[in-house]
Write an enzyme that holds these catalytic residues in place. Sequence first.
Site, PDB file in Angstrom:
ATOM      1  N   ASP A   1      41.036 -13.404  21.454  1.00 11.22           N
ATOM      2  CA  ASP A   1      41.878 -12.205  21.455  1.00 11.22           C
ATOM      3  C   ASP A   1      40.961 -11.008  21.662  1.00 11.22           C
ATOM      4  O   ASP A   1      39.977 -10.850  20.925  1.00 11.22           O
ATOM      5  CB  ASP A   1      42.622 -12.108  20.114  1.00 11.22           C
ATOM      6  N   ILE A   2      41.227 -10.185  22.667  1.00  9.47           N
ATOM      7  CA  ILE A   2      40.350  -9.030  22.926  1.00  9.47           C
ATOM      8  C   ILE A   2      40.656  -7.863  21.980  1.00  9.47           C
ATOM      9  O   ILE A   2      40.007  -6.827  22.032  1.00  9.47           O
ATOM     10  CB  ILE A   2      40.369  -8.557  24.402  1.00  9.47           C
TER      11      ILE A   2
ATOM     12  N   HIS B   1      52.451 -17.647  21.567  1.00  6.96           N
ATOM     13  CA  HIS B   1      51.032 -17.743  21.216  1.00  6.96           C
ATOM     14  C   HIS B   1      50.852 -17.871  19.717  1.00  6.96           C
ATOM     15  O   HIS B   1      51.615 -17.321  18.935  1.00  6.96           O
ATOM     16  CB  HIS B   1      50.232 -16.554  21.755  1.00  6.96           C
ATOM     17  N   PHE B   2      49.833 -18.623  19.367  1.00  4.18           N
ATOM     18  CA  PHE B   2      49.414 -18.767  17.977  1.00  4.18           C
ATOM     19  C   PHE B   2      48.098 -18.016  17.804  1.00  4.18           C
ATOM     20  O   PHE B   2      47.182 -18.203  18.594  1.00  4.18           O
ATOM     21  CB  PHE B   2      49.171 -20.247  17.626  1.00  4.18           C
ATOM     22  N   HIS B   3      48.035 -17.188  16.771  1.00  7.54           N
ATOM     23  CA  HIS B   3      46.783 -16.525  16.413  1.00  7.54           C
ATOM     24  C   HIS B   3      46.055 -17.402  15.395  1.00  7.54           C
ATOM     25  O   HIS B   3      46.656 -17.819  14.406  1.00  7.54           O
ATOM     26  CB  HIS B   3      47.048 -15.183  15.713  1.00  7.54           C
TER      27      HIS B   3
ATOM     28  N   GLN C   1      56.440  -9.689  17.993  1.00  5.63           N
ATOM     29  CA  GLN C   1      55.759 -10.422  19.076  1.00  5.63           C
ATOM     30  C   GLN C   1      55.416  -9.400  20.147  1.00  5.63           C
ATOM     31  O   GLN C   1      56.305  -8.735  20.684  1.00  5.63           O
ATOM     32  CB  GLN C   1      56.684 -11.505  19.644  1.00  5.63           C
TER      33      GLN C   1
END
Length: 138
Positions: free
Chosen positions: A30-31, A100-102, A94
């Site tokens: 993740d940026i 997506h899963f973090h 979201q």
Amino acid sequence: MENCIFCKIINQQQHGYIISQNESVTAFLDIHPVTEGHVLVVPNEHVEKLHNMNNPETVTALINTLIDTANLLVKSNICTDYSIIQSNGKYAEQDINHLHFHIIPRHQHDEVVFKLDTNTNAALEDNLMKVFNDLIKN
Ligand SMILES: [Zn+2]
């Protein structure tokens, strides 16, 4: 999806720090990390919400990649503890409409806060029973 940033990263039309990729699932940094080592795990197919997932092979690949990525974070000494967060829809905050899963590495005193306060009204016995009955009749 043409304008989806995650689809572009998956298809390498946009730079991403891809950690792993197979035919079904991609994991990348993740940026906008909440902590160091914050990874996103996504299906390669553009699916918006979890309940839209209908390919059992992709579901299996997703959970396997979550476990493999968690193992990688631990083996790389980035963390021993981590939170996995997954949100569906704008009311759930979201941000990107591609499932997506973090995976968020956690440390002592990291000051990351996920508030999951009890809604005292929803916790009332009558309300619990109503929801329970609504759910089991379907
Ligand atoms: Zn997408």
